[in-house]
Write an enzyme that holds these catalytic residues in place. Structure first.
Site, PDB file in Angstrom:
ATOM      1  N   LYS A  54       2.736   5.571  -9.227  1.00 14.49           N
ATOM      2  CA  LYS A  54       1.302   5.755  -8.939  1.00 14.49           C
ATOM      3  C   LYS A  54       1.039   7.190  -8.506  1.00 14.49           C
ATOM      4  O   LYS A  54       0.091   7.830  -8.968  1.00 14.49           O
ATOM      5  CB  LYS A  54       0.858   4.786  -7.824  1.00 14.49           C
ATOM      6  CG  LYS A  54       0.668   3.360  -8.305  1.00 14.49           C
ATOM      7  CD  LYS A  54       0.512   2.393  -7.133  1.00 14.49           C
ATOM      8  CE  LYS A  54       0.575   0.962  -7.637  1.00 14.49           C
ATOM      9  NZ  LYS A  54       0.761  -0.025  -6.573  1.00 14.49           N
ATOM     10  N   GLN A  98       0.278  -1.252  -0.696  1.00 14.44           N
ATOM     11  CA  GLN A  98       1.207  -1.942  -1.593  1.00 14.44           C
ATOM     12  C   GLN A  98       1.622  -3.293  -1.002  1.00 14.44           C
ATOM     13  O   GLN A  98       2.009  -3.383   0.159  1.00 14.44           O
ATOM     14  CB  GLN A  98       2.444  -1.055  -1.825  1.00 14.44           C
ATOM     15  CG  GLN A  98       3.441  -1.596  -2.825  1.00 14.44           C
ATOM     16  CD  GLN A  98       2.924  -1.626  -4.269  1.00 14.44           C
ATOM     17  OE1 GLN A  98       2.083  -0.833  -4.666  1.00 14.44           O
ATOM     18  NE2 GLN A  98       3.438  -2.554  -5.054  1.00 14.44           N
ATOM     19  N   ASP A 121      -7.989  -1.706  -5.360  1.00 15.31           N
ATOM     20  CA  ASP A 121      -7.307  -2.918  -5.824  1.00 15.31           C
ATOM     21  C   ASP A 121      -8.303  -4.038  -6.135  1.00 15.31           C
ATOM     22  O   ASP A 121      -7.956  -4.996  -6.830  1.00 15.31           O
ATOM     23  CB  ASP A 121      -6.363  -3.444  -4.731  1.00 15.31           C
ATOM     24  CG  ASP A 121      -4.908  -3.094  -4.977  1.00 15.31           C
ATOM     25  OD1 ASP A 121      -4.515  -2.978  -6.155  1.00 15.31           O
ATOM     26  OD2 ASP A 121      -4.169  -2.948  -3.985  1.00 15.31           O
TER      27      ASP A 121
HETATM   28  N1  GUN Z   1       2.102  -5.365  -5.634  1.00 15.32           N
HETATM   29  C1  GUN Z   1       2.269  -5.798  -6.907  1.00 15.32           C
HETATM   30  N2  GUN Z   1       1.148  -5.586  -7.627  1.00 15.32           N
HETATM   31  C2  GUN Z   1       0.258  -5.015  -6.792  1.00 15.32           C
HETATM   32  C3  GUN Z   1      -1.078  -4.546  -6.969  1.00 15.32           C
HETATM   33  O1  GUN Z   1      -1.689  -4.639  -8.039  1.00 15.32           O
HETATM   34  N3  GUN Z   1      -1.651  -4.000  -5.871  1.00 15.32           N
HETATM   35  C4  GUN Z   1      -1.010  -3.908  -4.670  1.00 15.32           C
HETATM   36  N4  GUN Z   1      -1.668  -3.379  -3.646  1.00 15.32           N
HETATM   37  N5  GUN Z   1       0.222  -4.328  -4.484  1.00 15.32           N
HETATM   38  C5  GUN Z   1       0.859  -4.871  -5.548  1.00 15.32           C
END
Ligand code: GUN
Length: 300
Positions: A54, A98, A121
């Site tokens: 990311k 996350q 998100d």
């Molecule tokens: N962990 C796995 N997929 C995601 C996601 O799309 N967003 C977040 N914040 N954590 C994750």
């Protein structure tokens, strides 16, 4: 007839290009650089990989990336204090915490502490409610990526029968809302659904997000249907050598590819779209925060 293979890697690259173009415009025309803050608590290896990717892709798109790596023993209060700081930081337009979080932290409390306008998100309860009532919201990245691919393949989705296999808050439920928003007739199926093969067999669109390797079989699928496989499951692959593993989706690709009209592979299908949509959401959040027209084609 073999299905058309939907190249998620190539499609994600086009989304990232669009994002980068809008970032450049925001800089030159408005003097604003979109910023994304990613918070990682602990050292889960898969989460570390996601967070690294990311950060890299955020920087490549010309945006500011702020990474906050916290110790696994971080308390909920400490995490909430950081979120409060990020909520009040004008240079931060998107915040992503996350998941999963360590046991001492309640995920819902943390997610709902994020400013909904910065919730890239789309997990905050306000955004869930806005999406469910057809109002402008931040949309979860993976379902948004699936929707973009479906529109690209099919044009209008209006009137099509769609089955979403999986009912998670992250993928299944928002995916169903997005398909409903595009006027599909939507069924949410899951591991307890009675006669799942018959339910899947009615669908023009199948989105598999159930987290079970190769669960959806080719002979369940209506000939010509569009199949979007969200699953990422690591399975043993002794044929590749002792101790080797490989990634497979929730769809039994080898049988489904013979029946479907179009299908996403795993890897290289939905996966690359998720981060591309996170970047898109950050640009959208930045534009909304500054009263600037949002780029077209990057939101639902
Ligand atoms: N962990 C796995 N997929 C995601 C996601 O799309 N967003 C977040 N914040 N954590 C994750």
């Amino acid at each position: 007839m073999s299905a058309k293979i939907i190249d998620g890697k190539a499609f994600a690259a086009t989304v990232r290009e669009k994002v980068a173009k809008h970032v450049a415009q925001l800089k030159t025309q408005h003097g604003i650089t979109p910023g994304l803050a990613v918070v990682l608590v602990g050292e889960d290896p898969a989460s570390q990989v996601y967070v690294r990717n990311k950060g890299k892709q955020t920087a490549e798109a010309g945006m500011n990336s702020y990474e906050h790596k916290l110790d696994v023993t971080t308390s909920q209060e400490e995490l909430l204090a950081l979120i409060d700081k990020l909520n009040n930081d004008a240079d931060v337009h998107g915040i992503l915490v996350q998941l999963p979080l360590p046991d001492q932290i309640d995920s819902d409390t943390v997610i709902n502490a994020i400013d909904p306008a910065k919730d890239v998100d789309g997990f905050h309860i306000s955004n869930v409610g806005l999406l469910g009532t057809g109002q402008k919201s931040m949309v979860p990245c993976t379902p948004l990526g699936c929707l973009m691919m479906l529109r690209d393949q099919l044009g209008s989705l209006s009137g099509l029968d769609a089955v979403v296999v999986g009912r998670s808050n992250i993928v299944g439920k928002p995916m169903a809302q997005l398909l409903l928003g595009d006027s599909c007739t939507v069924t949410i199926a899951h591991s307890r659904t009675k006669d799942l093969p018959a339910v899947v067999g009615r669908a023009d669109i199948v989105v598999a997000a159930v987290g079970r390797p190769r669960m959806v079989k080719g002979d369940w699928i209506k000939p010509g249907a569009t199949v979007i496989d969200v699953g990422i499951n690591r399975i043993d692959a002794p044929e590749r050598g002792e101790g080797k593993t490989r990634l497979v989706g929730d769809v039994d690709y080898d049988s489904a590819v013979e029946v479907a009209g179009a299908i996403t592979p795993v890897p290289g299908g939905v996966g690359p779209m998720t981060i591309a949509c996170l970047l898109a959401n950050t640009v959208t959040a930045c534009c909304r925060a500054n009263g600037i027209a949002e780029p077209e084609g990057l939101t639902a």
